[in-house]
Scaffold this motif. Structure first.
Motif, PDB file in Angstrom:
ATOM      1  N   ILE A 135       0.821  -1.333  -0.063  1.00 42.85           N
ATOM      2  CA  ILE A 135       0.139   0.132   0.018  1.00 42.85           C
ATOM      3  C   ILE A 135       0.918   1.390  -0.125  1.00 42.85           C
ATOM      4  O   ILE A 135       0.696   2.304  -0.788  1.00 42.85           O
ATOM      5  CB  ILE A 135      -0.894  -0.060   1.101  1.00 42.85           C
ATOM      6  N   ASN A 136       2.009   1.174   0.982  1.00 45.19           N
ATOM      7  CA  ASN A 136       2.914   2.247   0.949  1.00 45.19           C
ATOM      8  C   ASN A 136       3.753   2.437  -0.499  1.00 45.19           C
ATOM      9  O   ASN A 136       3.842   3.831  -1.001  1.00 45.19           O
ATOM     10  CB  ASN A 136       3.806   2.164   2.045  1.00 45.19           C
ATOM     11  N   ILE A 137       3.937   1.315  -1.270  1.00 41.34           N
ATOM     12  CA  ILE A 137       4.678   1.651  -2.193  1.00 41.34           C
ATOM     13  C   ILE A 137       3.953   2.074  -3.327  1.00 41.34           C
ATOM     14  O   ILE A 137       4.226   2.788  -4.134  1.00 41.34           O
ATOM     15  CB  ILE A 137       5.306   0.074  -2.771  1.00 41.34           C
ATOM     16  N   SER A 138       2.394   1.785  -3.494  1.00 42.53           N
ATOM     17  CA  SER A 138       1.588   2.304  -4.534  1.00 42.53           C
ATOM     18  C   SER A 138       1.486   3.902  -4.284  1.00 42.53           C
ATOM     19  O   SER A 138       1.294   4.381  -5.182  1.00 42.53           O
ATOM     20  CB  SER A 138       0.352   1.622  -4.412  1.00 42.53           C
ATOM     21  N   ARG A 139       1.510   4.133  -2.812  1.00 42.47           N
ATOM     22  CA  ARG A 139       1.336   5.539  -2.475  1.00 42.47           C
ATOM     23  C   ARG A 139       2.552   6.449  -2.852  1.00 42.47           C
ATOM     24  O   ARG A 139       2.538   7.645  -3.074  1.00 42.47           O
ATOM     25  CB  ARG A 139       0.709   5.733  -1.288  1.00 42.47           C
ATOM     26  N   ARG A 140       3.628   5.739  -2.406  1.00 43.09           N
ATOM     27  CA  ARG A 140       4.987   6.613  -2.530  1.00 43.09           C
ATOM     28  C   ARG A 140       6.023   6.292  -3.694  1.00 43.09           C
ATOM     29  O   ARG A 140       7.132   6.557  -3.508  1.00 43.09           O
ATOM     30  CB  ARG A 140       5.664   6.274  -1.088  1.00 43.09           C
ATOM     31  N   ALA A 141       5.414   5.508  -4.446  1.00 51.96           N
ATOM     32  CA  ALA A 141       6.473   4.952  -5.694  1.00 51.96           C
ATOM     33  C   ALA A 141       7.026   6.188  -6.318  1.00 51.96           C
ATOM     34  O   ALA A 141       8.274   6.010  -6.764  1.00 51.96           O
ATOM     35  CB  ALA A 141       5.715   4.159  -6.632  1.00 51.96           C
ATOM     36  N   GLY A 142       6.565   7.555  -6.292  1.00 52.51           N
ATOM     37  CA  GLY A 142       7.083   8.478  -6.969  1.00 52.51           C
ATOM     38  C   GLY A 142       8.326   9.089  -6.218  1.00 52.51           C
ATOM     39  O   GLY A 142       9.098  10.052  -6.832  1.00 52.51           O
ATOM     40  N   LEU A 143       8.424   8.535  -5.020  1.00 56.14           N
ATOM     41  CA  LEU A 143       9.498   9.193  -4.208  1.00 56.14           C
ATOM     42  C   LEU A 143      11.010   8.262  -4.439  1.00 56.14           C
ATOM     43  O   LEU A 143      11.837   8.669  -3.846  1.00 56.14           O
ATOM     44  CB  LEU A 143       9.030   9.011  -2.693  1.00 56.14           C
ATOM     45  N   TYR A 144      10.505   7.181  -5.104  1.00 57.79           N
ATOM     46  CA  TYR A 144      11.884   6.536  -5.327  1.00 57.79           C
ATOM     47  C   TYR A 144      12.631   7.166  -6.318  1.00 57.79           C
ATOM     48  O   TYR A 144      12.371   7.609  -7.444  1.00 57.79           O
ATOM     49  CB  TYR A 144      11.625   5.195  -5.948  1.00 57.79           C
ATOM     50  N   ASP A 145      14.094   7.206  -6.059  1.00 61.14           N
ATOM     51  CA  ASP A 145      15.119   7.969  -6.760  1.00 61.14           C
ATOM     52  C   ASP A 145      16.084   6.962  -7.291  1.00 61.14           C
ATOM     53  O   ASP A 145      16.953   6.497  -6.360  1.00 61.14           O
ATOM     54  CB  ASP A 145      15.829   9.161  -5.920  1.00 61.14           C
ATOM     55  N   PRO A 146      16.149   6.474  -8.465  1.00 59.30           N
ATOM     56  CA  PRO A 146      17.227   5.443  -8.640  1.00 59.30           C
ATOM     57  C   PRO A 146      18.627   5.969  -8.533  1.00 59.30           C
ATOM     58  O   PRO A 146      19.577   5.009  -8.534  1.00 59.30           O
ATOM     59  CB  PRO A 146      16.848   5.288 -10.557  1.00 59.30           C
ATOM     60  N   GLU A 147      19.074   7.138  -8.454  1.00 54.85           N
ATOM     61  CA  GLU A 147      20.162   7.637  -8.086  1.00 54.85           C
ATOM     62  C   GLU A 147      20.737   7.384  -6.684  1.00 54.85           C
ATOM     63  O   GLU A 147      21.854   7.366  -6.582  1.00 54.85           O
ATOM     64  CB  GLU A 147      20.421   9.286  -8.415  1.00 54.85           C
ATOM     65  N   ARG A 148      19.693   7.147  -5.817  1.00 54.10           N
ATOM     66  CA  ARG A 148      20.231   6.745  -4.677  1.00 54.10           C
ATOM     67  C   ARG A 148      20.350   5.322  -4.341  1.00 54.10           C
ATOM     68  O   ARG A 148      20.756   4.892  -3.241  1.00 54.10           O
ATOM     69  CB  ARG A 148      18.972   7.262  -3.495  1.00 54.10           C
ATOM     70  N   GLY A 149      19.962   4.415  -5.421  1.00 51.74           N
ATOM     71  CA  GLY A 149      20.176   2.794  -5.158  1.00 51.74           C
ATOM     72  C   GLY A 149      19.130   1.980  -6.088  1.00 51.74           C
ATOM     73  O   GLY A 149      18.245   2.836  -6.362  1.00 51.74           O
ATOM     74  N   PRO A 150      19.298   0.798  -5.970  1.00 54.77           N
ATOM     75  CA  PRO A 150      18.423  -0.086  -6.647  1.00 54.77           C
ATOM     76  C   PRO A 150      16.978  -0.039  -5.926  1.00 54.77           C
ATOM     77  O   PRO A 150      16.826  -0.055  -4.847  1.00 54.77           O
ATOM     78  CB  PRO A 150      19.182  -1.355  -6.440  1.00 54.77           C
ATOM     79  N   ALA A 151      15.977  -0.311  -6.907  1.00 53.59           N
ATOM     80  CA  ALA A 151      14.744  -0.087  -6.535  1.00 53.59           C
ATOM     81  C   ALA A 151      14.344  -1.442  -5.642  1.00 53.59           C
ATOM     82  O   ALA A 151      13.488  -1.316  -4.802  1.00 53.59           O
ATOM     83  CB  ALA A 151      13.600  -0.277  -7.862  1.00 53.59           C
ATOM     84  N   GLU A 152      15.180  -2.356  -5.797  1.00 50.90           N
ATOM     85  CA  GLU A 152      14.904  -3.631  -4.828  1.00 50.90           C
ATOM     86  C   GLU A 152      15.156  -3.361  -3.338  1.00 50.90           C
ATOM     87  O   GLU A 152      14.571  -3.587  -2.349  1.00 50.90           O
ATOM     88  CB  GLU A 152      15.876  -4.871  -5.387  1.00 50.90           C
ATOM     89  N   ALA A 153      16.419  -2.323  -3.204  1.00 51.66           N
ATOM     90  CA  ALA A 153      16.668  -1.929  -1.932  1.00 51.66           C
ATOM     91  C   ALA A 153      15.676  -1.047  -1.298  1.00 51.66           C
ATOM     92  O   ALA A 153      15.089  -1.174  -0.137  1.00 51.66           O
ATOM     93  CB  ALA A 153      17.969  -1.407  -1.854  1.00 51.66           C
ATOM     94  N   TRP A 154      15.273  -0.243  -2.205  1.00 53.73           N
ATOM     95  CA  TRP A 154      13.891   0.907  -1.694  1.00 53.73           C
ATOM     96  C   TRP A 154      12.659   0.080  -1.270  1.00 53.73           C
ATOM     97  O   TRP A 154      12.170   0.347  -0.259  1.00 53.73           O
ATOM     98  CB  TRP A 154      14.006   1.897  -2.748  1.00 53.73           C
ATOM     99  N   ILE A 155      12.593  -0.922  -2.340  1.00 54.66           N
ATOM    100  CA  ILE A 155      11.289  -1.433  -1.891  1.00 54.66           C
ATOM    101  C   ILE A 155      11.365  -2.495  -0.566  1.00 54.66           C
ATOM    102  O   ILE A 155      10.542  -2.468   0.300  1.00 54.66           O
ATOM    103  CB  ILE A 155      10.691  -2.646  -3.248  1.00 54.66           C
ATOM    104  N   GLY A 156      12.407  -3.096  -0.511  1.00 53.08           N
ATOM    105  CA  GLY A 156      12.933  -3.836   0.551  1.00 53.08           C
ATOM    106  C   GLY A 156      12.733  -3.127   2.044  1.00 53.08           C
ATOM    107  O   GLY A 156      12.306  -3.357   3.143  1.00 53.08           O
TER     108      GLY A 156
END
Length: 176
Positions: A53-74
């Motif tokens: 639920i949080n991922i669906s709401r905050r996906a726009g906050l993910y910045d690929p420059e800060r690290g892999p998506a898998e780490a952010w999601i984890g």
């Protein structure tokens, strides 16, 4: 760009099918992260649900420059699991290895972090003295509080806090 990064970008745009695909791609790994923190199947499933639920709401906050998506999601799932643990109160850890109460070694972090950043983190963790590494892993992988770590290691809480703080400072120095 990884599959997770592409899907996360699509989720940020409101694509529900991408959220489903991301769930199918990552749910087993994420459930493992939640289980490591909560050691309860139902609570771990709740953490994955809350996390998505949080991922669906905050996906726009993910910045690929800060690290892999898998780490952010984890990290999102880990925080959801920690929130559940705080709400329900953590049980006292046992010495039963079948319950997941044994410290996680840096090599086991492969399932949690991937890529160049994960490799650097593992190398830096391995370079730490055992006491610092153990405290950091118990706190940040298992989600134990300082008092719980002190009880598990049978050490004064001040000693545990000092070990973790010194270890984190060393990690920061190593990673920069």
């Amino acid at each position: 760009m990884s599959d997770a990064s592409v899907l996360l970008a699509r989720v940020a745009g409101g694509d529900r099918a991408a959220l489903q695909s991301l769930y199918k791609l990552q749910s087993v790994r994420l459930f493992g992260i939640a289980m490591a923190v909560l050691r309860d199947r139902d609570a771990a499933a709740d953490a994955v649900h809350d996390g998505f639920i949080n991922i669906s709401r905050r996906a726009g906050l993910y910045d690929p420059e800060r690290g892999p998506a898998e780490a952010w999601i984890g990290a999102v799932i880990r925080h959801a699991a920690l929130d559940i643990a705080r709400r329900r109160g953590r049980e006292i850890p046992t010495d039963d290895a079948t319950l997941g109460d044994t410290p996680v070694e840096p090599a086991q972090l492969d399932s949690i972090s991937a890529g160049e950043d994960g490799t650097r983190l593992r190398a830096c963790l391995e370079a730490l003295p055992e006491k610092n590494r153990q405290g950091i892993l118990l706190a940040f992988v298992h989600g134990l509080s300082h008092p719980q770590i002190a009880a598990r290691l049978e050490l004064p809480i001040g000693t545990v806090k000092s070990w973790i703080r010194r270890g984190l400072l060393s990690l920061r120095e190593c990673l920069t």
